[in-house]
Design a protein around this motif. Structure first.
Motif, PDB file in Angstrom:
ATOM      1  N   VAL A 119      18.480  30.120   7.875  1.00  0.00           N
ATOM      2  CA  VAL A 119      17.679  29.717   8.076  1.00  0.00           C
ATOM      3  C   VAL A 119      17.658  28.084   7.382  1.00  0.00           C
ATOM      4  O   VAL A 119      17.709  26.643   7.600  1.00  0.00           O
ATOM      5  CB  VAL A 119      16.345  29.308   7.766  1.00  0.00           C
ATOM      6  CG1 VAL A 119      15.318  28.645   8.614  1.00  0.00           C
ATOM      7  CG2 VAL A 119      15.845  30.756   8.688  1.00  0.00           C
ATOM      8  N   SER A 120      17.869  27.838   6.405  1.00  0.00           N
ATOM      9  CA  SER A 120      18.755  26.781   5.504  1.00  0.00           C
ATOM     10  C   SER A 120      19.870  25.748   5.633  1.00  0.00           C
ATOM     11  O   SER A 120      19.284  24.360   5.229  1.00  0.00           O
ATOM     12  CB  SER A 120      18.738  26.898   3.949  1.00  0.00           C
ATOM     13  OG  SER A 120      19.808  27.857   3.946  1.00  0.00           O
ATOM     14  N   GLY A 121      20.935  26.336   6.652  1.00  0.00           N
ATOM     15  CA  GLY A 121      21.629  25.750   6.794  1.00  0.00           C
ATOM     16  C   GLY A 121      21.236  24.977   8.121  1.00  0.00           C
ATOM     17  O   GLY A 121      21.947  23.853   9.042  1.00  0.00           O
ATOM     18  N   ALA A 122      20.691  25.311   8.850  1.00  0.00           N
ATOM     19  CA  ALA A 122      20.176  24.616  10.017  1.00  0.00           C
ATOM     20  C   ALA A 122      19.809  23.739  10.666  1.00  0.00           C
ATOM     21  O   ALA A 122      19.075  22.271  11.011  1.00  0.00           O
ATOM     22  CB  ALA A 122      19.625  26.245  11.196  1.00  0.00           C
ATOM     23  N   MET A 123      18.512  23.649   9.002  1.00  0.00           N
ATOM     24  CA  MET A 123      17.836  22.699   8.318  1.00  0.00           C
ATOM     25  C   MET A 123      18.479  21.671   7.374  1.00  0.00           C
ATOM     26  O   MET A 123      17.434  20.826   6.562  1.00  0.00           O
ATOM     27  CB  MET A 123      16.106  23.574   8.008  1.00  0.00           C
ATOM     28  CG  MET A 123      15.947  23.972   9.200  1.00  0.00           C
ATOM     29  SD  MET A 123      14.398  25.394   8.989  1.00  0.00           S
ATOM     30  CE  MET A 123      12.851  23.705   8.670  1.00  0.00           C
ATOM     31  N   ALA A 124      19.695  22.074   6.856  1.00  0.00           N
ATOM     32  CA  ALA A 124      19.265  20.611   5.739  1.00  0.00           C
ATOM     33  C   ALA A 124      19.900  19.908   6.132  1.00  0.00           C
ATOM     34  O   ALA A 124      19.516  19.273   7.227  1.00  0.00           O
ATOM     35  CB  ALA A 124      21.461  21.668   5.369  1.00  0.00           C
ATOM     36  N   GLU A 125      19.902  18.534   4.641  1.00  0.00           N
ATOM     37  CA  GLU A 125      20.088  17.468   4.343  1.00  0.00           C
ATOM     38  C   GLU A 125      18.839  16.669   4.905  1.00  0.00           C
ATOM     39  O   GLU A 125      18.385  15.491   4.267  1.00  0.00           O
ATOM     40  CB  GLU A 125      21.068  17.261   5.231  1.00  0.00           C
ATOM     41  CG  GLU A 125      22.198  17.742   4.528  1.00  0.00           C
ATOM     42  CD  GLU A 125      23.693  16.654   5.137  1.00  0.00           C
ATOM     43  OE1 GLU A 125      24.316  16.294   4.410  1.00  0.00           O
ATOM     44  OE2 GLU A 125      23.843  16.980   6.248  1.00  0.00           O
ATOM     45  N   ARG A 126      17.390  17.072   5.120  1.00  0.00           N
ATOM     46  CA  ARG A 126      16.374  16.600   5.515  1.00  0.00           C
ATOM     47  C   ARG A 126      15.257  16.931   5.194  1.00  0.00           C
ATOM     48  O   ARG A 126      14.160  16.832   6.062  1.00  0.00           O
ATOM     49  CB  ARG A 126      16.560  16.209   7.394  1.00  0.00           C
ATOM     50  CG  ARG A 126      15.981  16.721   7.904  1.00  0.00           C
ATOM     51  CD  ARG A 126      17.446  17.618   8.595  1.00  0.00           C
ATOM     52  NE  ARG A 126      17.238  18.369   9.681  1.00  0.00           N
ATOM     53  CZ  ARG A 126      18.323  18.961  10.364  1.00  0.00           C
ATOM     54  NH1 ARG A 126      19.220  19.590   9.956  1.00  0.00           N
ATOM     55  NH2 ARG A 126      18.056  19.242  11.893  1.00  0.00           N
ATOM     56  N   THR A 127      15.308  17.951   5.057  1.00  0.00           N
ATOM     57  CA  THR A 127      13.773  19.459   5.166  1.00  0.00           C
ATOM     58  C   THR A 127      13.498  18.938   3.272  1.00  0.00           C
ATOM     59  O   THR A 127      13.845  18.629   2.343  1.00  0.00           O
ATOM     60  CB  THR A 127      14.620  20.876   4.989  1.00  0.00           C
ATOM     61  OG1 THR A 127      14.829  20.554   6.230  1.00  0.00           O
ATOM     62  CG2 THR A 127      12.878  21.302   4.729  1.00  0.00           C
ATOM     63  N   GLU A 128      11.389  18.745   3.581  1.00  0.00           N
ATOM     64  CA  GLU A 128      11.279  18.585   1.938  1.00  0.00           C
ATOM     65  C   GLU A 128      11.281  19.967   1.105  1.00  0.00           C
ATOM     66  O   GLU A 128      11.366  20.802   1.859  1.00  0.00           O
ATOM     67  CB  GLU A 128       9.959  18.696   2.357  1.00  0.00           C
ATOM     68  CG  GLU A 128       9.558  16.996   2.511  1.00  0.00           C
ATOM     69  CD  GLU A 128       9.311  17.049   1.120  1.00  0.00           C
ATOM     70  OE1 GLU A 128       9.313  17.369   0.011  1.00  0.00           O
ATOM     71  OE2 GLU A 128       9.256  15.625   1.310  1.00  0.00           O
ATOM     72  N   PHE A 129      11.206  19.675  -0.134  1.00  0.00           N
ATOM     73  CA  PHE A 129      11.809  21.447  -0.771  1.00  0.00           C
ATOM     74  C   PHE A 129      10.949  22.360  -0.778  1.00  0.00           C
ATOM     75  O   PHE A 129      10.941  23.595  -0.421  1.00  0.00           O
ATOM     76  CB  PHE A 129      11.809  20.568  -2.159  1.00  0.00           C
ATOM     77  CG  PHE A 129      12.404  21.843  -3.298  1.00  0.00           C
ATOM     78  CD1 PHE A 129      13.643  22.207  -2.441  1.00  0.00           C
ATOM     79  CD2 PHE A 129      12.062  22.499  -4.206  1.00  0.00           C
ATOM     80  CE1 PHE A 129      14.399  23.544  -4.239  1.00  0.00           C
ATOM     81  CE2 PHE A 129      11.929  23.638  -4.942  1.00  0.00           C
ATOM     82  CZ  PHE A 129      13.416  23.538  -4.950  1.00  0.00           C
ATOM     83  N   VAL A 130       9.442  21.454  -0.879  1.00  0.00           N
ATOM     84  CA  VAL A 130       8.337  22.077  -0.710  1.00  0.00           C
ATOM     85  C   VAL A 130       7.867  23.496   1.055  1.00  0.00           C
ATOM     86  O   VAL A 130       8.312  24.831   0.803  1.00  0.00           O
ATOM     87  CB  VAL A 130       6.523  21.429  -0.629  1.00  0.00           C
ATOM     88  CG1 VAL A 130       5.804  22.580  -0.475  1.00  0.00           C
ATOM     89  CG2 VAL A 130       6.858  20.871  -1.795  1.00  0.00           C
ATOM     90  N   CYS A 131       8.547  23.196   1.872  1.00  0.00           N
ATOM     91  CA  CYS A 131       8.754  23.654   3.183  1.00  0.00           C
ATOM     92  C   CYS A 131       9.396  24.686   2.498  1.00  0.00           C
ATOM     93  O   CYS A 131       9.693  25.957   3.219  1.00  0.00           O
ATOM     94  CB  CYS A 131       9.143  22.787   4.371  1.00  0.00           C
ATOM     95  SG  CYS A 131      10.022  23.824   5.963  1.00  0.00           S
ATOM     96  N   TYR A 132      10.575  24.458   1.859  1.00  0.00           N
ATOM     97  CA  TYR A 132      11.551  25.904   1.737  1.00  0.00           C
ATOM     98  C   TYR A 132      10.970  26.978   1.415  1.00  0.00           C
ATOM     99  O   TYR A 132      11.323  27.942   1.685  1.00  0.00           O
ATOM    100  CB  TYR A 132      13.271  25.212   1.383  1.00  0.00           C
ATOM    101  CG  TYR A 132      14.512  26.461   1.044  1.00  0.00           C
ATOM    102  CD1 TYR A 132      14.585  26.689   2.213  1.00  0.00           C
ATOM    103  CD2 TYR A 132      14.022  27.186   0.097  1.00  0.00           C
ATOM    104  CE1 TYR A 132      15.969  27.284   2.388  1.00  0.00           C
ATOM    105  CE2 TYR A 132      14.810  27.951   0.033  1.00  0.00           C
ATOM    106  CZ  TYR A 132      16.107  28.745   1.052  1.00  0.00           C
ATOM    107  OH  TYR A 132      16.568  29.822   1.004  1.00  0.00           O
ATOM    108  N   LEU A 133      10.041  26.392   0.111  1.00  0.00           N
ATOM    109  CA  LEU A 133       9.599  27.137  -0.592  1.00  0.00           C
ATOM    110  C   LEU A 133       8.479  28.034   0.312  1.00  0.00           C
ATOM    111  O   LEU A 133       8.877  29.305  -0.030  1.00  0.00           O
ATOM    112  CB  LEU A 133       8.739  26.632  -1.732  1.00  0.00           C
ATOM    113  CG  LEU A 133       9.077  25.869  -2.631  1.00  0.00           C
ATOM    114  CD1 LEU A 133       8.999  25.516  -3.702  1.00  0.00           C
ATOM    115  CD2 LEU A 133      10.564  26.739  -3.155  1.00  0.00           C
ATOM    116  N   VAL A 134       7.923  28.348   1.075  1.00  0.00           N
ATOM    117  CA  VAL A 134       7.035  28.123   2.208  1.00  0.00           C
ATOM    118  C   VAL A 134       7.385  28.873   2.390  1.00  0.00           C
ATOM    119  O   VAL A 134       7.006  30.800   3.340  1.00  0.00           O
ATOM    120  CB  VAL A 134       6.417  26.869   2.808  1.00  0.00           C
ATOM    121  CG1 VAL A 134       5.286  27.924   3.677  1.00  0.00           C
ATOM    122  CG2 VAL A 134       4.850  26.538   1.440  1.00  0.00           C
TER     123      VAL A 134
END
Length: 512
Positions: A119-134
């Motif tokens: 998932v991280s690759g498709a959402m790269a370069e504009r995602t909030e860091f907290v979103c990734y933790l969740v």
């Protein structure tokens, strides 16, 4: 005599168990190495100003997913007490009640980590860091384990279909890759494209900053996929285990090679825009072939693996175009590789598997299995859309899904992590004198724009070089470090608006 035979049988059983555990540990470590492959692949595919951000996300994928899978994910997937939907025992990997097979846990965990990191690759370069933790918690601790329970546990509903039908997905074309690809699509769609990705309805290419890093990551992933598919046999001591493992690895290579060559030729034909021998397209085509063969890696004939890989190459190209047409910005083509090729793999298994496919003797069972696999894929996709839609939708509603535009434009590395991947003050051969702030940036140490002026009074992007008389001629003592291809000689008045010189926080008047 009988006692000796009993002792010998006991020792042999112990040896078998140890061999199986060692096999899973070795395969698990090889699959674990794929995390570095994903990290390099993603880091090279983004711009330099977001490199640290994407690397730490891949690192946290191991940390967060590991703890969540240990605490409750494994229980939801393989708990000994459960129902057809979910397991509900053996939390903390059962360590509070008994000692489970730690090798089995490790191997299943690295699969879980793979589904999450897609998932991280498709959402790269504009995602909030907290979103990734969740979403690491939700995907690794709940969404993926539930799907695993359906397909791979003894009591899951997909593993216990009507009339004895068992969902065919040997190494996770659907369980791993469709889950990751569907979630990536939903996340990228709700997140929206990067600034500048689409202009007047047309897609604009935003290139990554280093192709060699992408290639390094790809080679690591190719290596890891051999263990990903071969290790899914989960044992090596039983009769025929070695043959199955060998077959899976060979099929993985054949399918990946076919997918890579087909995608490269499609790109060369001009159907994807540009008539090039594209390395990046070839890499994604090969990965698509390896994703597609997962479902039938154990039982497909070699020619069947070739067919799966060839079709996977075309499937990747078609999905790549479709995703762009839908206005979804996927910097790594993760949706095309994992969702598109994974879905094809789930449908190909009932056709080309030598034991239960249409190429086998029982055609009626193969047709029923095709329907069951199709139903399984649809339900898996619907489950992922539901859970990820609620998750990303909630994050978006609270304003913690996407970074502000000014942060996105200047890059995430400095404001989010304070650690640029390529600090400008660290470059140079020692024979140049940097400005007082040790940076050729347009922004001074106070963070305010500082635009020096040249001799003609016009603003320059960089300080003019100062030449020092030396024995072998004049040398510039102040010039910015170059990260160009080597085809251009530095000229302060000819720096293009779009540049990759640094970490991004110093570039202005550009969407890059």
């Amino acid at each position: 005599m009988a006692a000796n035979l009993t002792l010998l049988a006991t020792d042999f059983a112990i040896l078998q168990k140890n061999a199986d555990q060692l096999f899973l540990l070795i395969m698990g470590c090889m699959v674990f190495l794929m995390q570095s492959g994903f990290a390099f692949l993603e880091a090279g595919s983004v711009r330099s100003k977001n490199t640290t951000n994407i690397l730490i996300k891949n690192m946290l994928d191991i940390f967060i997913t590991g703890l969540c899978y240990w605490m409750f994910g494994f229980a939801f997937a393989f708990g000994q007490v459960g129902n057809p939907f979910i397991g509900h025992s053996d939390f903390f990997a059962g360590s509070l009640r008994y000692s489970p097979d730690p090798a089995f846990w490790l191997f299943q965990f690295v699969f879980c980590a793979t589904a999450t990191t897609i998932v991280s690759g498709a959402m790269a370069e504009r995602t909030e860091f907290v979103c990734y933790l969740v979403y690491c918690v939700v995907i690794g601790g709940f969404m993926y384990p539930v799907v695993t329970h359906w397909a791979w546990s003894d009591v899951g509903w997909l593993a216990n279909g009507p009339n004895g039908i068992v969902y065919k997905d040997f190494a996770g074309s659907g369980v791993v890759h469709v889950v990751g690809g569907t979630t990536a699509f939903v996340g990228a769609k709700l997140l929206g494209p990067r600034i500048g990705r689409f202009k007047d309805g047309q897609a604009v290419q935003i290139s990554g900053h280093t192709v060699p890093l992408v290639a390094l990551g790809a080679f690591i992933l190719f290596f890891g996929f051999l263990a990903f598919n071969g290790g899914s046999q989960a044992s090596i001591s039983g009769a025929g285990d070695g043959q199955v493992v060998s077959n899976a690895m060979v099929n993985t290579l054949v399918s990946g090679a076919a997918g890579g060559l087909v995608a490269m030729m499609v790109k060369r034909s001009g159907l994807l825009g540009g008539v090039n021998w594209s390395l990046l397209t070839s890499i994604n085509g090969a990965l698509s072939g390896m994703v597609a063969i997962c479902a039938a890696a154990d039982s497909a004939y070699s020619w069947g693996a070739l067919v799966i890989g060839v079709v996977a190459g075309f499937v990747y190209c078609a999905w790549s175009k479709l995703v762009v047409k839908l206005g979804v910005d996927d910097p790594l083509d993760a949706v095309a590789v994992h969702l598109g090729a994974g879905l094809w793999g789930v449908l190909a298994a009932p056709i080309l598997a030598s034991d239960v496919g249409l190429v086998a003797e029982d055609k009626q069972y193969a047709l029923l299995l095709f329907g069951w696999n199709l139903l399984g894929a649809v339900v898996i996709m619907a489950w992922c859309v539901l859970v990820s839609g609620l998750m990303f939708g909630t994050l978006k509603a609270f304003g913690i899904l996407r970074v502000p535009p000014e942060i996105e434009l200047r890059g995430l590395d400095i404001p989010k992590h304070g650690e640029p991947a390529y600090p400008t003050e660290s470059y140079g051969h020692g024979w140049t004198i940097m400005p007082p702030d040790h940076s050729p940036d347009l922004y001074g140490p106070d963070g305010k724009p500082a635009r020096p002026y040249g001799p003609d009074g016009a603003p320059d992007r960089f300080p003019q070089p100062v030449y020092l008389k030396m024995n072998n001629g004049p040398r510039p003592v102040s010039r910015p470090p170059s990260r160009s291809s080597g085809r251009h000689v530095y000229n302060p008045s000819s720096v293009p608006p779009v540049t990759y010189f640094n970490h991004g926080a110093v570039v202005e008047d550009t969407y890059m």
